[in-house]
Design an enzyme around this catalytic site. Structure first.
Site, short mmCIF file in Angstrom:
data_model
loop_
_atom_site.label_atom_id
_atom_site.label_comp_id
_atom_site.label_asym_id
_atom_site.label_seq_id
_atom_site.Cartn_x
_atom_site.Cartn_y
_atom_site.Cartn_z
N ALA A 126 0.83 -1.20 0.00
CA ALA A 126 0.00 0.00 0.00
C ALA A 126 0.87 1.25 0.00
CB ALA A 126 -0.94 -0.02 1.21
N PHE A 158 -6.30 2.12 -4.75
CA PHE A 158 -5.85 1.31 -5.90
C PHE A 158 -4.99 0.13 -5.42
CE2 PHE A 158 -5.49 5.60 -8.36
CZ PHE A 158 -6.86 5.66 -8.50
N GLU A 244 10.22 -4.96 -10.15
CA GLU A 244 8.79 -4.84 -10.44
C GLU A 244 8.58 -4.38 -11.89
OE1 GLU A 244 6.62 -2.33 -7.73
OE2 GLU A 244 4.81 -2.36 -8.97
N GLN A 281 -3.46 -6.26 -48.26
CA GLN A 281 -2.06 -5.85 -48.00
C GLN A 281 -1.95 -5.04 -46.71
OE1 GLN A 281 -0.12 -2.69 -50.26
NE2 GLN A 281 1.44 -4.18 -50.88
N THR A 367 4.32 5.45 -13.90
CA THR A 367 3.74 5.75 -15.22
C THR A 367 4.83 5.90 -16.28
OG1 THR A 367 3.85 8.14 -14.89
CG2 THR A 367 1.85 7.04 -14.11
C1 LIG Z 1 -5.11 -1.65 -11.43
C2 LIG Z 1 -4.18 -0.89 -10.54
C3 LIG Z 1 -3.51 -1.57 -9.53
C4 LIG Z 1 -2.65 -0.88 -8.67
N1 LIG Z 1 -2.06 -1.55 -7.64
C5 LIG Z 1 -1.38 -0.83 -6.70
C6 LIG Z 1 -0.90 -1.47 -5.51
O1 LIG Z 1 -1.04 -2.68 -5.32
N2 LIG Z 1 -0.27 -0.71 -4.59
C7 LIG Z 1 -0.08 0.64 -4.76
O2 LIG Z 1 0.49 1.26 -3.88
N3 LIG Z 1 -0.52 1.27 -5.87
C8 LIG Z 1 -1.16 0.57 -6.84
N4 LIG Z 1 -1.63 1.20 -7.96
C9 LIG Z 1 -1.42 2.63 -8.10
C10 LIG Z 1 -0.46 3.01 -9.21
O3 LIG Z 1 0.85 2.65 -8.86
C11 LIG Z 1 -0.62 4.54 -9.43
O4 LIG Z 1 -1.89 4.71 -10.03
C12 LIG Z 1 0.46 5.13 -10.31
O5 LIG Z 1 1.68 5.12 -9.64
C13 LIG Z 1 0.13 6.58 -10.72
O6 LIG Z 1 -0.23 7.35 -9.61
P1 LIG Z 1 -1.57 8.23 -9.66
O7 LIG Z 1 -2.68 7.33 -10.06
O8 LIG Z 1 -1.71 8.96 -8.39
O9 LIG Z 1 -1.35 9.26 -10.86
P2 LIG Z 1 -0.66 10.71 -10.72
O10 LIG Z 1 0.63 10.57 -10.03
O11 LIG Z 1 -1.67 11.67 -10.19
O12 LIG Z 1 -0.39 11.03 -12.25
C14 LIG Z 1 -1.33 11.70 -13.11
C15 LIG Z 1 -0.60 12.03 -14.42
O13 LIG Z 1 0.49 12.92 -14.13
C16 LIG Z 1 1.67 12.39 -14.68
N5 LIG Z 1 2.85 12.74 -13.90
C17 LIG Z 1 3.05 12.52 -12.57
N6 LIG Z 1 4.29 12.91 -12.23
C18 LIG Z 1 4.88 13.36 -13.36
C19 LIG Z 1 6.19 13.86 -13.68
N7 LIG Z 1 7.12 13.98 -12.74
N8 LIG Z 1 6.44 14.25 -14.96
C20 LIG Z 1 5.49 14.11 -15.91
N9 LIG Z 1 4.25 13.64 -15.68
C21 LIG Z 1 3.96 13.25 -14.43
C22 LIG Z 1 1.46 10.89 -14.67
O14 LIG Z 1 2.34 10.24 -15.57
C23 LIG Z 1 0.01 10.79 -15.08
O15 LIG Z 1 -0.08 10.88 -16.48
C24 LIG Z 1 -2.45 0.51 -8.85
C25 LIG Z 1 -3.11 1.18 -9.89
C26 LIG Z 1 -3.97 0.51 -10.71
C27 LIG Z 1 -4.69 1.27 -11.78
#
Ligand SMILES: Cc1cc2nc3c(=O)[nH]c(=O)nc-3n(C[C@H](O)[C@H](O)[C@H](O)COP(=O)(O)OP(=O)(O)OC[C@H]3O[C@@H](n4cnc5c(N)ncnc54)[C@H](O)[C@@H]3O)c2cc1C
Length: 379
Positions: A126, A158, A244, A281, A367
């Site tokens: 988490a 998440f 990972e 094609q 991401t």
């Molecule tokens: C199906 C699923 C399973 C998951 N499982 C886990 C889990 O088991 N444990 C856990 O802890 N998390 C889990 N996650 C969470 C996942 O790791 C996060 O969703 C991910 O790290 C992105 O964080 P966020 O959703 O807060 O997006 P944000 O950080 O809010 O990002 C939003 C946008 O901003 C962009 N952005 C952010 N920072 C920058 C930067 N420095 N430069 C440019 N762009 C940027 C991102 O790329 C994205 O496009 C899971 C998510 C999903 C969808």
């Protein structure tokens, strides 16, 4: 048209046969039910434990398989080939259990790892919170020391295995003023008072994987649940993230190859305008492009897999592997859905399932933008 893979040993390949049989026998027949239920049956965890398929990279003294990352890679690849997307064995075995194995005390390992190896104890991690994901340093969940205990307050979202998980490695702030140096990893058992699971989140794909919010309301855990040293959590996380990300890249490479083969078979069979879809094609050129991309992904991912087996994979290299494999897969799947026509939009077809499942590969584990950020720092 396959390239020769040189990264696996004979024992890995023998293990592959066992793993494939397990997925085909114990998972594939249940996928439709699990997708509907939004989670997998706990029984499959115990069955995997019985067959020695959990924590395959952990030492045998704790009940693990005593293998190396090659065995973990085989597990991930075979799940991807069989379309078993929502079973989180790799996350449990190769991402979370290693935290306990690498930084836990002997007592913690004895306490938590045997159950993880038998499948009695399902693990989750988490990190992410409603307010922050990519920017891990900004988490707000706190763990305050009170005598021999920590008191945890905050919420996470998440979280994979959020519904079926028994033990969570929770990323907390033990010193909110110290930024990254104030982050610690604390193990929370799901039966602690004040721990609450939120709703099972409805996702675009990965329907059989339970993903949920977690709430911590004055959750008291013994100070002995701290993993490693206080304030070192961020460093521990950074050390494990390359593995990972490599696993996500491996899954993406295997999905790309499998879906390409499946699409070729489909278009050679499907008729339109008095010929097969393959005879256009446009179809052959699109699939030729995807074949070239699949070989590029495979070559790159196997190179970094070999580096990881030599314990040389860096954070930036893992980011290259994840970025390239997941982005290439995403674009290729979109093209392959198109080649299936309307059937490509029906979840009963493997290509549609792959399309919705794979989208998250560019988001979780860091991401694509975060991967680019990491790579660019090394330029
Ligand atoms: C199906 C699923 C399973 C998951 N499982 C886990 C889990 O088991 N444990 C856990 O802890 N998390 C889990 N996650 C969470 C996942 O790791 C996060 O969703 C991910 O790290 C992105 O964080 P966020 O959703 O807060 O997006 P944000 O950080 O809010 O990002 C939003 C946008 O901003 C962009 N952005 C952010 N920072 C920058 C930067 N420095 N430069 C440019 N762009 C940027 C991102 O790329 C994205 O496009 C899971 C998510 C999903 C969808």
């Amino acid at each position: 048209m396959q390239i020769q893979r040189n990264v696996f040993r004979e024992d890995h390949e023998m293990f592959r046969t066992t793993v494939r049989r397990f997925y085909e026998r114990e998972c594939v027949p249940h996928l439709a039910d699990w997708n509907k239920a939004g989670l997998v049956d706990r029984e499959v965890w115990r069955n995997a434990g019985r067959e020695g398929l959990l924590c395959v990279g952990l030492p045998t003294e704790y009940g693990g398989g005593g293998g190396d990352y090659g065995h973990c890679a085989v597990m991930a690849e075979e799940a991807a080939r069989c379309g078993v997307s929502g079973v989180t064995f790799n996350m449990h075995s190769d991402i979370i259990a290693p935290y306990i194995e690498r930084i836990g005390s002997e007592a913690q390992k004895q306490r938590w790892l045997p159950g993880a190896c038998t499948g009695e104890t399902i693990l989750g991690i988490a990190m992410t919170e409603p307010g922050t994901g990519s920017d891990l340093k900004a988490i707000r969940t706190t763990a305050v020391r009170d005598g021999d205990e920590y008191v945890i307050n905050g919420s996470k979202t998440f979280i994979s295995n959020g519904i079926i998980g028994d033990l969570f490695v929770v990323v907390c702030k033990t010193d909110p003023a110290a930024g990254a140096k104030g982050i610690s990893l604390i193990v929370v058992e799901a039966n602690r008072e004040g721990f609450r699971r939120g709703r099972k989140l409805e996702k675009v794909g990965l329907h059989s994987q339970d993903t949920a919010e977690l709430f911590f309301d004055n959750v008291r855990v013994p100070a002995g649940n701290l993993l490693g040293e206080e304030g070192q959590g961020f460093r521990y996380l950074m050390a494990e993230l390359p593995q990972e990300r490599l696993t996500i890249a491996l899954v993406s490479a295997a999905r790309l190859e499998t879906m390409l083969a499946q699409t070729i078979a489909y278009v050679k069979d499907r008729k339109a305008f008095g010929q097969t879809v393959w005879d256009f094609q446009n179809t052959r050129f699109k699939l030729a492009d995807i074949q070239a991309q699949a070989i590029a992904v495979r070559t790159l991912v196997d190179h970094y897999l070999a580096e990881h087996l030599r314990r040389r994979l860096t954070l930036e290299e893992a980011a290259v592997a994840k970025l390239f494999a997941t982005e290439t897969l995403g674009k290729a799947l979109d093209e392959m859905v198109q080649l299936h026509g309307g059937y490509g939009y029906m979840l009963e077809y493997p290509i549609a399932r792959a399309f919705v499942d794979a989208r998250v590969n560019r988001i979780f584990g860091g991401t694509s933008e975060v991967m680019r950020e990491l790579i660019s720092r090394a330029l």
